[in-house]
Design a protein around this motif. Sequence first.
Motif, mmCIF file in Angstrom:
data_model
loop_
_atom_site.group_PDB
_atom_site.id
_atom_site.type_symbol
_atom_site.label_atom_id
_atom_site.label_comp_id
_atom_site.label_asym_id
_atom_site.label_seq_id
_atom_site.Cartn_x
_atom_site.Cartn_y
_atom_site.Cartn_z
ATOM 1 N N ASN A 4 0.850 -1.185 0.000
ATOM 2 C CA ASN A 4 0.000 0.000 0.000
ATOM 3 C C ASN A 4 0.885 1.234 0.000
ATOM 4 N N PRO A 5 0.802 2.084 -1.033
ATOM 5 C CA PRO A 5 1.693 3.247 -1.096
ATOM 6 C C PRO A 5 1.424 4.250 0.010
ATOM 7 N N HIS A 6 0.298 4.103 0.705
ATOM 8 C CA HIS A 6 -0.044 5.053 1.763
ATOM 9 C C HIS A 6 0.405 4.585 3.139
ATOM 10 N N TRP A 7 1.063 3.434 3.201
ATOM 11 C CA TRP A 7 1.543 2.974 4.498
ATOM 12 C C TRP A 7 2.544 3.964 5.080
ATOM 13 N N ILE A 8 2.454 4.163 6.396
ATOM 14 C CA ILE A 8 3.432 4.943 7.144
ATOM 15 C C ILE A 8 4.185 3.967 8.055
ATOM 16 N N ALA A 68 -6.027 0.477 9.256
ATOM 17 C CA ALA A 68 -5.275 -0.732 8.892
ATOM 18 C C ALA A 68 -3.907 -0.689 9.565
ATOM 19 N N VAL A 69 -3.508 -1.838 10.085
ATOM 20 C CA VAL A 69 -2.235 -1.959 10.802
ATOM 21 C C VAL A 69 -1.530 -3.216 10.311
ATOM 22 N N GLU A 70 -0.237 -3.096 10.040
ATOM 23 C CA GLU A 70 0.591 -4.261 9.733
ATOM 24 C C GLU A 70 1.772 -4.289 10.690
ATOM 25 N N LEU A 71 2.115 -5.473 11.144
ATOM 26 C CA LEU A 71 3.262 -5.665 12.019
ATOM 27 C C LEU A 71 4.084 -6.820 11.476
ATOM 28 N N ASP A 72 5.335 -6.548 11.111
ATOM 29 C CA ASP A 72 6.259 -7.604 10.705
ATOM 30 C C ASP A 72 6.992 -8.100 11.938
ATOM 31 N N THR A 73 7.011 -9.406 12.121
ATOM 32 C CA THR A 73 7.738 -9.987 13.245
ATOM 33 C C THR A 73 8.511 -11.209 12.771
ATOM 34 N N LEU A 74 9.495 -11.578 13.572
ATOM 35 C CA LEU A 74 10.229 -12.825 13.349
ATOM 36 C C LEU A 74 9.999 -13.710 14.578
ATOM 37 N N PRO A 75 9.053 -14.633 14.511
ATOM 38 C CA PRO A 75 8.818 -15.517 15.644
ATOM 39 C C PRO A 75 9.828 -16.655 15.677
ATOM 40 N N THR A 76 10.029 -17.200 16.853
ATOM 41 C CA THR A 76 10.751 -18.462 16.992
ATOM 42 C C THR A 76 9.786 -19.469 17.578
ATOM 43 N N ARG A 131 -1.622 -8.713 9.979
ATOM 44 C CA ARG A 131 -2.383 -7.620 9.357
ATOM 45 C C ARG A 131 -3.779 -7.525 9.971
ATOM 46 N N PHE A 132 -4.155 -6.321 10.382
ATOM 47 C CA PHE A 132 -5.518 -6.030 10.841
ATOM 48 C C PHE A 132 -6.069 -4.892 9.986
ATOM 49 N N THR A 133 -7.221 -5.096 9.384
ATOM 50 C CA THR A 133 -7.852 -4.079 8.549
ATOM 51 C C THR A 133 -9.292 -3.859 9.019
ATOM 52 N N GLY A 134 -9.923 -2.819 8.474
ATOM 53 C CA GLY A 134 -11.320 -2.531 8.812
ATOM 54 C C GLY A 134 -11.506 -2.015 10.215
ATOM 55 N N LEU A 135 -10.472 -1.375 10.774
ATOM 56 C CA LEU A 135 -10.604 -0.812 12.113
ATOM 57 C C LEU A 135 -11.558 0.382 12.096
ATOM 58 N N PRO A 136 -12.160 0.714 13.227
ATOM 59 C CA PRO A 136 -13.115 1.828 13.256
ATOM 60 C C PRO A 136 -12.454 3.146 12.866
ATOM 61 N N ASP A 137 -13.234 4.025 12.264
ATOM 62 C CA ASP A 137 -12.751 5.364 11.955
ATOM 63 C C ASP A 137 -12.529 6.148 13.248
ATOM 64 N N ALA A 156 8.898 -4.407 11.992
ATOM 65 C CA ALA A 156 8.386 -3.157 11.420
ATOM 66 C C ALA A 156 6.922 -2.991 11.762
ATOM 67 N N LEU A 157 6.513 -1.733 11.975
ATOM 68 C CA LEU A 157 5.119 -1.370 12.219
ATOM 69 C C LEU A 157 4.671 -0.404 11.129
ATOM 70 N N ARG A 158 3.581 -0.755 10.444
ATOM 71 C CA ARG A 158 3.042 0.093 9.386
ATOM 72 C C ARG A 158 1.557 0.349 9.645
ATOM 73 N N THR A 159 1.140 1.572 9.347
ATOM 74 C CA THR A 159 -0.261 1.959 9.482
ATOM 75 C C THR A 159 -0.626 2.886 8.333
ATOM 76 N N ASP A 160 -1.937 3.097 8.141
ATOM 77 C CA ASP A 160 -2.347 4.026 7.077
ATOM 78 C C ASP A 160 -2.673 5.413 7.625
ATOM 79 N N ALA A 161 -2.205 5.691 8.840
ATOM 80 C CA ALA A 161 -2.312 7.023 9.439
ATOM 81 C C ALA A 161 -1.222 7.126 10.496
ATOM 82 N N PRO A 162 -0.834 8.339 10.872
ATOM 83 C CA PRO A 162 0.259 8.486 11.845
ATOM 84 C C PRO A 162 -0.057 7.829 13.186
ATOM 85 N N VAL A 163 1.041 7.507 13.898
ATOM 86 C CA VAL A 163 0.962 6.812 15.189
ATOM 87 C C VAL A 163 1.687 7.647 16.229
ATOM 88 N N GLU A 164 1.149 7.660 17.442
ATOM 89 C CA GLU A 164 1.852 8.247 18.572
ATOM 90 C C GLU A 164 1.697 7.308 19.773
#
Length: 394
Positions: A4-8, A68-76, A131-137, A156-164
């Motif tokens: 998604n080109p809009h990922w932050i 929408a939220v994406e989290l990349d992880t490396l599990p063991t 990946r979690f999508t369809g979160l409330p506005d 890595a943590l990616r979202t389609d809007a800024p995070v604090e």
Amino acid sequence: MQTNPHWITTPITADLLRGALDLERTEHGLLPHRLPARARAQCADPQLAMAETQPSGVRLAFRTSATAVELDTLPTKRNYTGAPPRPDGVYELLVDGRPAGQGTVTGGNVMTIDMTAGTAEHRPGPPGTLRFTGLPDGVKNIEIWLPHNENTELVALRTDAPVEPAPDSGRRVWLHHGSSISHGSEAATPTTTWPALAAALGGVELINLGFSGSALLDPFTARTVRDTPADLISLKLGINVVNHDVMRLRAFGPAVHGFLDTIREGHPTTPLLVVSPLLCPIHEDTPGPCAPDFSNISKGEFKFRALGDPAERASGKLTLRVIRDELARIVAQRQAEDPHLHHLDGRDLYGEADSAELPLPDDLHPDAATHRRIGERFAERVFGAKGVFADGKP
């Protein structure tokens, strides 16, 4: 992979995490630790190393308007020779404190453990994406609870809007230390370990220092509790001392006193609750050590058995009944000078009647339903209006 080109992409830093005491920079990202580096350096036990890097109670916490939220992880992931594959660890999403989804991450490293030979083989693998999508506005508080039983490197943590970072909840911080039962053992998900359930019901922020097989009155653990800010502290002590057969009655009492003395150096008046062992029939009157029974492991049946001789109690070997009596005696002795110290018999959380209804599947660890019962009981007895951790109590 970013599609998604809009990922932050937001760097994962300590202010986005709760429940971790240290972060280690790795080749792939960040590895949360539940013991600080100085404590880890004082013990080379691989069991403890595995337990404290399994992020029980650790969660990402941030505020965002993202849907929408994406989290990349490396599990063991852990597998056991001869046993069916273990399920992938579960990640849980909470939105404004309410459950909003679950997921898993495939791939990752695989640790294959041969318990009969005492060996482990590590096979590296690639990171995966949650990946979690369809979160409330609208702006909301997000928590992603990491798997309580799966080593997890955060990539890595990616979202389609800024995070604090999430704002301070204002809730009291409860630090709990215990064994595999507190760690999560056979709980179904990270928010349904009994401490996580109790924390949610009690309205507190959890720091879970439950370490599978490693609640052994270690001085470095006491110093960790001493140095960690907390409003409430509980210690569930005893079962690992028995099933590892690490000390006799002569050493146990002074070790408990020393553990409490160290904690009181940093928390002189913090409410401090000592919880004795839950009922565990194999160790009520039989000392350790405890050993796994592999006879039916190919069928997915795995149990533990006590190897000690009940007659050895006369020479100071420890059983759960002996430990409960000793913990009650120690707390009663200290309360004259420490009115903020309290005691709870673990059988009030899981006792004879519970064992008859909900027996321990492997004779040592509670299942998911029993975790819920223990968490609800703890919340009622400890955080409830008459409990020693009741809100507003001095």
